[in-house]
Design an enzyme around this catalytic site. Sequence first.
Site: not given
Length: 213
Positions: A21-23, A88
């Site tokens: 995943t991402n932030r 995102a």
Amino acid sequence: MNLLVTAGPTREPLDPVRYLTNRSSGKMGYALASAGIQLGHRVTLISGPTSLNVPVNVDYVPVETAQQMFEATRTHLARADAAIFSAAVADYRPASFAENKIKKAEARLTIDLVRNPDILGSVRREFSFEGVLVGFAAETENLEENARGKLEDKSCDFVVANLVSQCGIGFDSDHNEALLVYPDRSEILPMQTKGDLAHLIVQAVQEAINRRG
Ligand code: PMT
């Protein structure tokens, strides 16, 4: 107007207990959805997993993976007048899903990744969407140049470009600053709360609709 907003990160599962995943916290996208409601629009919010409360009165479509966000966007875009893509989305996912938890063995483990669908890039080409289209550009350098590339490549009406390498703005912050990149000009929106910035972005969408007549 009917406004579609994508928000949050996507999760790309690797095995039953792990994912890539991402932030992204979803704050920017949820602020856009709230602003849309406050400005009197009907909002569909397609969101990856976040810990935020869903804004009141939005049509909420929860998803987990990029592929699910792609399918949900295809389905809900049909009745939208405008769409803002603030999610995102993971550009890659693991090539395969391990049915059982991957055990540690060797000192190195290589994970094969494959490309996810480019949702924003499919909107004009594959979904034949003719409404107002707004992409985001999350950049760490050459903000305007890279955003202008995305504007042209994805046939957006404008792109909201933000620097995600700067402390205090971007991912997970309550504040953001953006450059709105149009085909013929750019406009700086200075640092402010994501709520205030979202209002300006939704107003810019409304103006783009008005310009089209
Ligand atoms: O969620 P927050 O914590 O509030 O953080 C906000 C944010 C930093 C995530 C947000 O402001 C932001 O920049 N969103 C876009 C993040 C991103 O993935 O940007 P990108 O430059 O990699 O992608 C360009 C555009 O294509 C974006 O509109 C993105 O939604 C879209 N995209 C990207 C990849 C993909 N496979 N499909 C897409 O639709």
